[in-house]
Design an enzyme around this catalytic site. Structure first.
Site, PDB file in Angstrom:
ATOM      1  N   TYR A  96      -3.076   7.700  -1.952  1.00 28.29           N
ATOM      2  CA  TYR A  96      -4.076   7.759  -3.097  1.00 28.29           C
ATOM      3  C   TYR A  96      -4.578   9.054  -3.363  1.00 28.29           C
ATOM      4  CZ  TYR A  96      -3.200   2.843  -3.121  1.00 28.29           C
ATOM      5  OH  TYR A  96      -2.574   1.542  -3.407  1.00 28.29           O
ATOM      6  N   GLU A 156       0.147   0.661 -18.746  1.00 28.50           N
ATOM      7  CA  GLU A 156      -0.286   0.613 -17.728  1.00 28.50           C
ATOM      8  C   GLU A 156      -0.038   1.658 -16.586  1.00 28.50           C
ATOM      9  OE1 GLU A 156       2.376  -2.256 -14.050  1.00 28.50           O
ATOM     10  OE2 GLU A 156       2.691  -2.378 -16.124  1.00 28.50           O
ATOM     11  N   ALA A 180      -4.075  -4.223  -7.378  1.00 25.21           N
ATOM     12  CA  ALA A 180      -3.206  -5.240  -6.918  1.00 25.21           C
ATOM     13  C   ALA A 180      -2.979  -6.452  -7.656  1.00 25.21           C
ATOM     14  CB  ALA A 180      -3.704  -5.780  -5.573  1.00 25.21           C
ATOM     15  N   HIS A 190       0.486  -7.259  -9.750  1.00 28.38           N
ATOM     16  CA  HIS A 190       1.482  -7.973  -9.276  1.00 28.38           C
ATOM     17  C   HIS A 190       1.191  -9.621  -9.162  1.00 28.38           C
ATOM     18  CE1 HIS A 190       2.227  -3.956  -8.089  1.00 28.38           C
ATOM     19  NE2 HIS A 190       1.367  -3.888  -7.176  1.00 28.38           N
ATOM     20  N   ASP A 215      -1.902 -12.203 -20.121  1.00 27.68           N
ATOM     21  CA  ASP A 215      -2.320 -13.113 -21.424  1.00 27.68           C
ATOM     22  C   ASP A 215      -3.440 -12.283 -21.880  1.00 27.68           C
ATOM     23  OD1 ASP A 215      -0.509 -15.094 -20.651  1.00 27.68           O
ATOM     24  OD2 ASP A 215      -1.858 -16.495 -19.959  1.00 27.68           O
ATOM     25  N   ARG A 271       5.262  -4.980  -4.443  1.00 27.43           N
ATOM     26  CA  ARG A 271       4.710  -4.215  -5.495  1.00 27.43           C
ATOM     27  C   ARG A 271       5.720  -3.615  -6.553  1.00 27.43           C
ATOM     28  NH1 ARG A 271      -0.629  -2.472  -3.734  1.00 27.43           N
ATOM     29  NH2 ARG A 271      -0.586  -2.628  -1.253  1.00 27.43           N
ATOM     30  N   ARG A 298       7.208   1.609  -2.568  1.00 28.78           N
ATOM     31  CA  ARG A 298       6.366   0.894  -1.645  1.00 28.78           C
ATOM     32  C   ARG A 298       6.777  -0.385  -1.208  1.00 28.78           C
ATOM     33  NH1 ARG A 298       0.314   1.715  -3.159  1.00 28.78           N
ATOM     34  NH2 ARG A 298       0.115   0.921  -1.334  1.00 28.78           N
ATOM     35  N   PRO A 352      -9.156  -3.464  -8.777  1.00 29.11           N
ATOM     36  CA  PRO A 352      -9.655  -3.487  -7.583  1.00 29.11           C
ATOM     37  C   PRO A 352      -9.357  -2.452  -6.727  1.00 29.11           C
ATOM     38  CG  PRO A 352      -8.006  -5.386  -7.794  1.00 29.11           C
ATOM     39  CD  PRO A 352      -8.245  -4.667  -9.153  1.00 29.11           C
ATOM     40  N   ASN A 353     -10.284  -1.887  -6.064  1.00 26.89           N
ATOM     41  CA  ASN A 353     -10.213  -0.805  -4.985  1.00 26.89           C
ATOM     42  C   ASN A 353     -10.138   0.506  -5.526  1.00 26.89           C
ATOM     43  OD1 ASN A 353     -10.396  -2.676  -2.882  1.00 26.89           O
ATOM     44  ND2 ASN A 353      -8.366  -3.546  -3.160  1.00 26.89           N
ATOM     45  N   HIS A 395      -0.428   3.491 -12.327  1.00 26.59           N
ATOM     46  CA  HIS A 395      -0.291   3.600 -11.085  1.00 26.59           C
ATOM     47  C   HIS A 395      -0.433   4.747 -10.568  1.00 26.59           C
ATOM     48  CE1 HIS A 395       0.249  -0.633 -11.299  1.00 26.59           C
ATOM     49  NE2 HIS A 395       1.220  -0.592 -12.136  1.00 26.59           N
ATOM     50  N   ILE A 396      -1.305   5.095  -9.623  1.00 27.15           N
ATOM     51  CA  ILE A 396      -1.442   6.376  -8.872  1.00 27.15           C
ATOM     52  C   ILE A 396      -0.125   6.534  -8.083  1.00 27.15           C
ATOM     53  CG2 ILE A 396      -2.719   7.732  -7.393  1.00 27.15           C
ATOM     54  CD1 ILE A 396      -5.260   6.038  -8.221  1.00 27.15           C
ATOM     55  N   SER A 397       0.227   5.644  -7.158  1.00 26.64           N
ATOM     56  CA  SER A 397       1.320   5.920  -6.303  1.00 26.64           C
ATOM     57  C   SER A 397       2.714   5.261  -7.312  1.00 26.64           C
ATOM     58  CB  SER A 397       1.303   5.026  -5.165  1.00 26.64           C
ATOM     59  OG  SER A 397       1.261   3.606  -5.628  1.00 26.64           O
ATOM     60  N   ARG A 430     -10.008   5.689   0.505  1.00 25.23           N
ATOM     61  CA  ARG A 430      -8.806   4.597   0.809  1.00 25.23           C
ATOM     62  C   ARG A 430      -7.443   5.334   1.110  1.00 25.23           C
ATOM     63  NH1 ARG A 430      -6.283   0.657  -3.538  1.00 25.23           N
ATOM     64  NH2 ARG A 430      -5.128  -0.504  -2.071  1.00 25.23           N
ATOM     65  N   ASN A 473      -5.115   0.791 -15.015  1.00 24.37           N
ATOM     66  CA  ASN A 473      -4.782   0.608 -13.571  1.00 24.37           C
ATOM     67  C   ASN A 473      -5.212  -0.904 -13.099  1.00 24.37           C
ATOM     68  OD1 ASN A 473      -4.153   0.490 -10.781  1.00 24.37           O
ATOM     69  ND2 ASN A 473      -4.448   2.893 -10.682  1.00 24.37           N
TER      70      ASN A 473
END
Length: 138
Positions: free
Chosen positions: A22, A95, A74, A77, A84, A108, A104, A9-10, A97-99, A17, A71
Site C-alpha cells: 500500500y 470502485e 476487504a 470481496h 445493494d 481478492r 494478489r 476497513p483498514n 483499489h490501491i493495489s 500497513r 475503496n
C-alpha cells in the site's frame, strides 16, 4: 460538482500497513493533494471500518452528490449489502483499489460491488483515487 471519497476497513492505516503493498504515504496527505488538484470539485471524505456505517454514508449522499469514489477494502470481496446500497442510489460509484487485486490472493479477484459500480480502477497506488475522480468528471 460534489464527490465523496469513501474508504472502508483498514484504509485508515495506509502508510503504516503493509507498505510493500500500500505504500508508505498516509492517505490524508494524499487526500489534501487530491483536493488541490481538482479545485472545481467539492470533496467530502469518510472512512469507516464498519460495514453498516459505509452503507449509511452511501444512503446519505447517494441522491445529492455527483459521484462517489469508493475503496471498500476487504468488504469488496464479501459484501452483498454494499452492492445493494450502491444499486439503491442514483449517484454513480467508481470502485478503486490501491493495489492490483488481480496480482494478489485469489479471493481478492472477486468483487461483490463491481457489478453495481460505473467502473473499477485498480493497481495505481493512491493515484487510483485521482483516476476515479477523472472518470467521474468525464
Amino acid at each position: 460538482m460534489k464527490i465523496l471519497i469513501l474508504n472502508g476497513p483498514n484504509i485508515n492505516l495506509v502508510g503504516k500497513r503493509e507498505p510493500s503493498i500500500y505504500g508508505d504515504r498516509g492517505f490524508m496527505a494524499y487526500y489534501e493533494e487530491l483536493c488541490k488538484k481538482f479545485p472545481q470539485v467539492e470533496f467530502d471524505y469518510y472512512q469507516s471500518n464498519v460495514e453498516g456505517e459505509l452503507i449509511n454514508k452511501i444512503h446519505e449522499v447517494g441522491f445529492s452528490f455527483d459521484g462517489i469514489v469508493f475503496n471498500a477494502g476487504a468488504y469488496t470481496h464479501t459484501s452483498i449489502a454494499l452492492q445493494d446500497a450502491i444499486k439503491a442510489v442514483e449517484t454513480p460509484v467508481v470502485e478503486v483499489h490501491i493495489s492490483n487485486v488481480m496480482k494478489r490472493e485469489e479471493f481478492r479477484h472477486i468483487s461483490m460491488i463491481s457489478c453495481a459500480c460505473k467502473g473499477t480502477i485498480s493497481g495505481f497506488g493512491l493515484d487510483s483515487y485521482r483516476l476515479g475522480v477523472e472518470a467521474l468528471l468525464a
